[in-house]
Design a protein around this motif. Structure first.
Motif, PDB file in Angstrom:
ATOM      1  N   VAL A  77      -6.567 -26.886  75.276  1.00  0.00           N
ATOM      2  CA  VAL A  77      -6.864 -28.310  75.134  1.00  0.00           C
ATOM      3  C   VAL A  77      -8.126 -28.503  74.301  1.00  0.00           C
ATOM      4  O   VAL A  77      -9.140 -27.864  74.559  1.00  0.00           O
ATOM      5  CB  VAL A  77      -7.070 -28.958  76.521  1.00  0.00           C
ATOM      6  CG1 VAL A  77      -7.256 -30.463  76.377  1.00  0.00           C
ATOM      7  CG2 VAL A  77      -5.903 -28.650  77.451  1.00  0.00           C
ATOM      8  N   VAL A  94      -7.160 -23.460  79.031  1.00  0.00           N
ATOM      9  CA  VAL A  94      -8.422 -23.193  78.339  1.00  0.00           C
ATOM     10  C   VAL A  94      -8.762 -24.445  77.543  1.00  0.00           C
ATOM     11  O   VAL A  94      -7.864 -25.156  77.095  1.00  0.00           O
ATOM     12  CB  VAL A  94      -8.350 -21.977  77.389  1.00  0.00           C
ATOM     13  CG1 VAL A  94      -8.202 -20.695  78.170  1.00  0.00           C
ATOM     14  CG2 VAL A  94      -7.228 -22.125  76.393  1.00  0.00           C
ATOM     15  N   PHE A  95     -10.056 -24.730  77.427  1.00  0.00           N
ATOM     16  CA  PHE A  95     -10.393 -25.955  76.702  1.00  0.00           C
ATOM     17  C   PHE A  95     -11.685 -25.799  75.949  1.00  0.00           C
ATOM     18  O   PHE A  95     -12.507 -24.943  76.262  1.00  0.00           O
ATOM     19  CB  PHE A  95     -10.472 -27.153  77.650  1.00  0.00           C
ATOM     20  CG  PHE A  95     -11.535 -27.025  78.715  1.00  0.00           C
ATOM     21  CD1 PHE A  95     -12.788 -27.576  78.522  1.00  0.00           C
ATOM     22  CD2 PHE A  95     -11.275 -26.360  79.913  1.00  0.00           C
ATOM     23  CE1 PHE A  95     -13.761 -27.473  79.494  1.00  0.00           C
ATOM     24  CE2 PHE A  95     -12.245 -26.248  80.890  1.00  0.00           C
ATOM     25  CZ  PHE A  95     -13.490 -26.800  80.685  1.00  0.00           C
ATOM     26  N   THR A  96     -11.836 -26.615  74.909  1.00  0.00           N
ATOM     27  CA  THR A  96     -13.100 -26.658  74.203  1.00  0.00           C
ATOM     28  C   THR A  96     -13.464 -28.123  74.019  1.00  0.00           C
ATOM     29  O   THR A  96     -12.622 -28.951  73.691  1.00  0.00           O
ATOM     30  CB  THR A  96     -13.048 -25.862  72.881  1.00  0.00           C
ATOM     31  OG1 THR A  96     -14.371 -25.551  72.468  1.00  0.00           O
ATOM     32  CG2 THR A  96     -12.353 -26.607  71.773  1.00  0.00           C
ATOM     33  N   GLU A 140     -23.320 -32.256  75.773  1.00  0.00           N
ATOM     34  CA  GLU A 140     -22.313 -32.782  76.697  1.00  0.00           C
ATOM     35  C   GLU A 140     -22.971 -33.703  77.724  1.00  0.00           C
ATOM     36  O   GLU A 140     -22.455 -34.776  78.030  1.00  0.00           O
ATOM     37  CB  GLU A 140     -21.585 -31.644  77.420  1.00  0.00           C
ATOM     38  CG  GLU A 140     -20.566 -30.931  76.547  1.00  0.00           C
ATOM     39  CD  GLU A 140     -19.943 -29.740  77.256  1.00  0.00           C
ATOM     40  OE1 GLU A 140     -20.288 -29.467  78.425  1.00  0.00           O
ATOM     41  OE2 GLU A 140     -19.088 -29.068  76.629  1.00  0.00           O
ATOM     42  N   ASP A 147     -19.707 -21.381  74.498  1.00  0.00           N
ATOM     43  CA  ASP A 147     -20.345 -22.684  74.640  1.00  0.00           C
ATOM     44  C   ASP A 147     -21.849 -22.455  74.729  1.00  0.00           C
ATOM     45  O   ASP A 147     -22.352 -22.006  75.751  1.00  0.00           O
ATOM     46  CB  ASP A 147     -19.851 -23.393  75.906  1.00  0.00           C
ATOM     47  CG  ASP A 147     -18.332 -23.411  75.982  1.00  0.00           C
ATOM     48  OD1 ASP A 147     -17.736 -24.278  75.350  1.00  0.00           O
ATOM     49  OD2 ASP A 147     -17.755 -22.540  76.678  1.00  0.00           O
ATOM     50  N   ARG A 204     -16.638 -23.584  67.276  1.00  0.00           N
ATOM     51  CA  ARG A 204     -16.748 -22.476  68.213  1.00  0.00           C
ATOM     52  C   ARG A 204     -15.391 -22.096  68.800  1.00  0.00           C
ATOM     53  O   ARG A 204     -14.510 -22.940  68.959  1.00  0.00           O
ATOM     54  CB  ARG A 204     -17.727 -22.821  69.331  1.00  0.00           C
ATOM     55  CG  ARG A 204     -17.238 -23.879  70.296  1.00  0.00           C
ATOM     56  CD  ARG A 204     -18.402 -24.350  71.150  1.00  0.00           C
ATOM     57  NE  ARG A 204     -17.983 -25.000  72.373  1.00  0.00           N
ATOM     58  CZ  ARG A 204     -17.602 -26.262  72.465  1.00  0.00           C
ATOM     59  NH1 ARG A 204     -17.534 -26.997  71.368  1.00  0.00           N
ATOM     60  NH2 ARG A 204     -17.268 -26.781  73.622  1.00  0.00           N
ATOM     61  N   PRO A 205     -15.240 -20.806  69.131  1.00  0.00           N
ATOM     62  CA  PRO A 205     -14.002 -20.346  69.762  1.00  0.00           C
ATOM     63  C   PRO A 205     -13.960 -20.815  71.216  1.00  0.00           C
ATOM     64  O   PRO A 205     -14.983 -21.183  71.788  1.00  0.00           O
ATOM     65  CB  PRO A 205     -14.108 -18.816  69.710  1.00  0.00           C
ATOM     66  CG  PRO A 205     -15.328 -18.489  68.953  1.00  0.00           C
ATOM     67  CD  PRO A 205     -16.180 -19.708  68.889  1.00  0.00           C
ATOM     68  N   PHE A 206     -12.769 -20.762  71.801  1.00  0.00           N
ATOM     69  CA  PHE A 206     -12.655 -21.006  73.235  1.00  0.00           C
ATOM     70  C   PHE A 206     -13.552 -20.019  73.961  1.00  0.00           C
ATOM     71  O   PHE A 206     -13.602 -18.835  73.623  1.00  0.00           O
ATOM     72  CB  PHE A 206     -11.211 -20.794  73.708  1.00  0.00           C
ATOM     73  CG  PHE A 206     -10.276 -21.890  73.294  1.00  0.00           C
ATOM     74  CD1 PHE A 206     -10.389 -23.157  73.842  1.00  0.00           C
ATOM     75  CD2 PHE A 206      -9.286 -21.658  72.356  1.00  0.00           C
ATOM     76  CE1 PHE A 206      -9.529 -24.174  73.464  1.00  0.00           C
ATOM     77  CE2 PHE A 206      -8.424 -22.676  71.970  1.00  0.00           C
ATOM     78  CZ  PHE A 206      -8.536 -23.939  72.521  1.00  0.00           C
ATOM     79  N   GLY A 207     -14.277 -20.493  74.965  1.00  0.00           N
ATOM     80  CA  GLY A 207     -15.077 -19.585  75.765  1.00  0.00           C
ATOM     81  C   GLY A 207     -16.453 -19.307  75.184  1.00  0.00           C
ATOM     82  O   GLY A 207     -17.208 -18.518  75.722  1.00  0.00           O
TER      83      GLY A 207
END
Lengths: 530, 353
Positions: free
Chosen positions: B51, B75-77, A490, A482, A477-480
């Motif tokens: 990150v 920014v993180f994933t 998680e 989720d 997945r791309p950043f942002g």
């Protein structure tokens, strides 16, 4: 048309080939280690689990479908719906609810040891039978939905004749109703078998060591990606075997031949022992739907009380939006590509075309993370060629993620699309062409409108799986972006069950939409199998 | 149920599909907006640090603190340590990660071995992070420490009976009373890796054989193992220390005793740590983030998860001090990363689940 098929097949197959090419140089060392340790057990466990769940789901799904299709009792309309909805509860979610409730340390285990003494025997919940039970309850609706449609299409004339001649409802069921639903039951069961074969989340919860689980033991434990993908090749073989078996079995299928306007069988009032069956169906709803959802509601209430209703990445809105975006695009892409494949296969009709169309569905036979890695390798290679405009990368883009999901789930769209396209008679097509319509005209003005229902089935099936999908999304997945399952993971990977409550509950609600759509299409419209 | 036929359903289905597609379309248009939103907490003038993070609990407020202090947005994933490492490897020169932050030394060292991490020469970091818990070439640094330790039931195990080390768990008196994490867990793998580093393969095998002979209950969650000890499913278990104070904070006092292994060579310790990726687009920002996490950010980073700060000048939480002093296994954390595959094979051969 062969070009369409060829391109699609290449797009699907390249990531698989990129990984499985290591089969040419097998990691003898890892294989011999596995063979002398876990592999024999994995093969037995996988076989038992896949066969057990498939048979269980087939029997349960068919029986429940017959109960609601051919009988009349109070609350039947509601039960028809409720029996389909467990499909909206991912097995990895109901799995941890079961564990948390029935494990020796959970409320039920504690009650039992309180009653029977601390040293009394208690079943090990982290075991194959419980995993099989949870998976069966999560997956039987695939069979139920198709069987329901098949029983609904059973011509009343045939059924009544059989009843009178055989003198027993049971014999008539066995000799007329069941054969009529046979193809549908098999189609639903194949889906169940493939889902179980490639499952990695639920089996891990229950300490069940399947081959799919072994792929990750080798990949991350031995840090040997090549050997892991070779093991995944074994899964692909099993999946191909399942699909070939289906083709053989389905070839002998006897269809009910009532036609569109034949009268439907008249549901009979239920009495005596039948009430027990209704009680059983209610019990299934309680166990497979009410119980896990109820627990999720309780966790959600607790999470709200504690104020833990956001993940690191954001709140419900952020995750819901991500899920909608990823699912929406994947459904659109799968349906469009599925139609293209189906039309191309129909137009060509040759053996080669069929083989190519079949090849586009292979992704469904591999676990999500394996596909994700294959797609990752290919996209990264493209990124490195410099063909793309500066600053544009496929890896970590929405396009890359959707592509991976299409590779994985295209199979679900192709079969309904093939039926949707196939529904249009050759004569209609010839007539349209005689009237001057080109191939595009035939597709657009004649075939598509007639096929919309098949496409809706395709879209709903894909949506149902994608909305619950975790591993490929997690990796690509791309950043942002989720999705809800990412949040569930998680929280649950850190055993924070209460915090997993809100996203899991929203996820179930979201997955209920395609489930409801599927049911509607099955009980109302014309018949589409998958 | 009455069967309604005709095109009505088809029409509704079309509408549903079109609606879904429209939503997706609109969403895609806003995709870039979402990304901006998650990085928008800075003043917008600085290039953000990206990150890939294998640790996901309570990390956002820590990053926000960093942004507030330095003006650099983050920014993180999230993901699994090993999969994120695989992604960085495959992305190669195009990687979107500036920082790889993992919850396991093994994965950090494997990343370093694959050349995925840049060697960072930072006096701040060498000053803050002890030599034992960082890479020899400065490619990664520990940010917090966690001990794999032993818990026992305070009700059913006498003080004098508490096992004194990992080997003691193989004592026959724990038969049927032991809970362990399966071999798929990185925690089990790193514990056995350190046993191999300390005792050699045969020595480690003897320890693992002892565990297996006690027919342990395998539970793939440290939290659930605490529950199992409370509930009487087992009397002794091996967990990461921070799960106990966390459980107590949420649920109140429980009859579970945490003790540090005292048999030589001492407590097995693993880390959360981070490194700058070899192809980072923003290596300077990445270095500053790691430096900040190892100094000013230590408290927040370690405390949120009840871990020990890697920086020895930062005191641990009171709850951790209360567990008393411990001797840590002196084998350098970087040593047992490469032993992981050997450990997994050993576990397979021993019949450990």
């Amino acid at each position: 048309m062969a070009v369409v098929l060829g391109v699609t097949a290449v797009v699907v197959l390249v990531p698989l080939v990129a990984l499985l090419s290591s089969l040419l140089q097998p990691s003898i060392d890892v294989w011999s280690h596995l063979w002398s340790t876990r592999l024999p057990g994995m093969l037995v466990t996988t076989t038992v689990l896949v066969v057990g769940v498939t048979v269980g789901a087939a029997v349960l799904g068919t029986a429940l479908a017959w109960l609601v299709a051919a009988h009349r009792f109070p609350g039947r309309g509601l039960l028809v719906w409720l029996l389909a909805l467990p499909l909206a509860v991912p097995a990895y979610v109901s799995g941890f609810v079961w564990l948390d409730t029935f494990d020796e340390a959970g409320p039920v285990g504690q009650w039992w040891t309180g009653v029977a003494g601390a040293d009394s025997w208690y079943p090990t919940v982290r075991s194959l039978p419980w995993a099989a039970l949870v998976l069966t309850l999560a997956l039987y609706p695939y069979v139920y939905l198709l069987a329901l449609a098949a029983f609904r299409d059973l011509p009343a004339g045939q059924w009544e004749t059989a009843r009178v001649l055989s003198g027993s409802r049971w014999r008539a069921f066995r000799e007329v109703a069941l054969p009529a639903a046979r193809g549908s039951v098999i189609a639903g069961s194949v889906l169940v078998a493939l889902e179980v074969l490639t499952d990695v989340g639920t089996v891990r919860l229950f300490n069940v060591q399947t081959v799919a689980d072994g792929v990750f033991r080798v990949w991350f434990g031995l840090a040997d990606r090549e050997a892991a993908t070779e093991l995944a090749g074994l899964l692909l073989l099993a999946a191909v075997a399942v699909l070939l078996a289906e083709r053989r079995l389905a070839a002998r299928r006897r269809e009910a031949t009532g036609g569109r306007d034949a009268a439907r069988i008249e549901p009979e009032a239920i009495h005596g022992r039948g009430a027990v069956a209704v009680g059983g169906a209610v019990a299934v709803v309680l166990v497979a739907l009410v119980f896990p959802v109820g627990r999720l509601v309780a966790w959600t209430v607790e999470a709200v009380r504690r104020g833990t209703t956001a993940s690191a990445a954001g709140g419900i809105d952020h995750h819901l939006w991500s899920s909608l975006v990823v699912t929406g695009w994947t459904v659109l892409a799968c349906v469009v590509v599925g139609v293209a494949v189906a039309v191309a296969a129909r137009w060509g009709r040759g053996r080669r075309h069929r083989a190519l169309a079949g090849a586009t569905t292979l992704g469904y036979g591999l676990p999500g993370p394996v596909i994700a890695l294959g797609v990752l390798v290919v996209l990264a290679a493209i990124d490195r060629t410099g063909w793309l405009p500066r600053g544009t990368l496929l890896v970590g883009s929405l396009v890359g993620l959707v592509l991976a999901l299409v590779v994985r789930y295209l199979a679900l769209a192709v079969k309904p699309a093939e039926q949707a396209v196939g529904r249009v008679g050759r004569s209609t097509e010839d007539a349209a062409r005689a009237l001057g319509a080109g191939p595009a005209g035939v597709v657009g003005r004649v075939q598509l409108p007639l096929a919309v229902q098949g496409l809706a089935v395709a879209g709903a099936l894909v949506a149902l799986d994608v909305v619950k999908e975790l591993p490929a999304t997690l990796l690509l997945r791309p950043f942002g972006v989720d999705t809800l399952p990412v949040w569930v993971w998680e929280a649950s990977s850190d055993s924070r069950w209460v915090e997993a409550g809100p996203p899991a509950l929203v996820l179930v609600a979201l997955a209920a939409i395609p489930t409801a759509l599927l049911l509607r299409l099955m009980v109302r419209g014309r018949r589409v199998d998958w | 149920m009455t069967v309604i036929r005709g095109s009505g359903t088809g029409l509704r289905a079309t509408v549903a599909v079109v609606l879904f597609a429209t939503v997706a379309w609109a969403a895609a248009g806003c995709g870039s907006g979402t990304e901006d939103a998650s990085s928008g907490s800075g003043d917008g003038t600085q290039q953000p640090v990206s990150v890939y993070i294998g640790r996901h609990y309570g990390i956002e407020p820590v990053f926000e603190e960093f942004t507030k202090a330095t003006g650099i947005p983050v920014v993180f994933t999230t993901g699994k340590d090993a999969e994120l490492r695989e992604r960085i490897k495959v992305e190669g020169p195009n990687t979107q990660a500036d920082v790889y932050l993992a919850a396991d030394a093994g994965n950090l060292q494997l990343a370093a071995d694959d050349g995925l991490l840049a060697s960072v020469d930072s006096p701040v970091l060498t000053g803050a992070v002890p030599e034992r818990v960082r890479a020899a070439d400065g490619s990664w640094y520990a940010l917090s420490l966690r001990n794999r330790t032993i818990i026992t039931s305070a009700d059913r195990v006498a003080d004098t009976d508490v096992p004194t080390g990992y080997e003691a768990l193989g004592d026959p008196r724990w038969k049927g009373r032991l809970c362990l994490r399966p071999s798929t867990s990185a925690y089990t793998q790193s514990l056995v890796s350190s046993l191999i580093a300390d005792r050699g393969e045969d020595g480690a095998r003897a320890v693992v054989d002892g565990w297996v002979a006690n027919e342990p209950t395998y539970i793939d969650s440290d939290e659930d193992m605490i529950e199992a000890v409370v509930a009487g499913q087992c009397d002794v278990a091996v967990i990461n220390h921070y799960y106990l104070p966390r459980t107590v904070a949420e649920a109140g006092p429980i009859p579970v005793r945490l003790t540090w292994p005292t048999d030589p060579p001492g407590v097995h310790q693993n880390i959360s740590g981070a490194g700058v990726t070899a192809n980072a687009a923003n290596p300077e920002g990445a270095r500053r983030l790691i430096e900040w996490l190892a100094t000013d950010g230590q408290r927040s980073f370690a405390d949120v998860n009840y871990e020990f700060p890697a920086n020895q000048t930062v005191p641990p939480r009171d709850e951790l001090v209360a567990f008393g002093p411990y001797t840590v296994d002196s084998v350098a954390v970087r040593e047992f990363g490469p032993l992981q595959a050997q450990a997994v094979r050993l576990l397979d051969e021993a019949g450990y689940q």
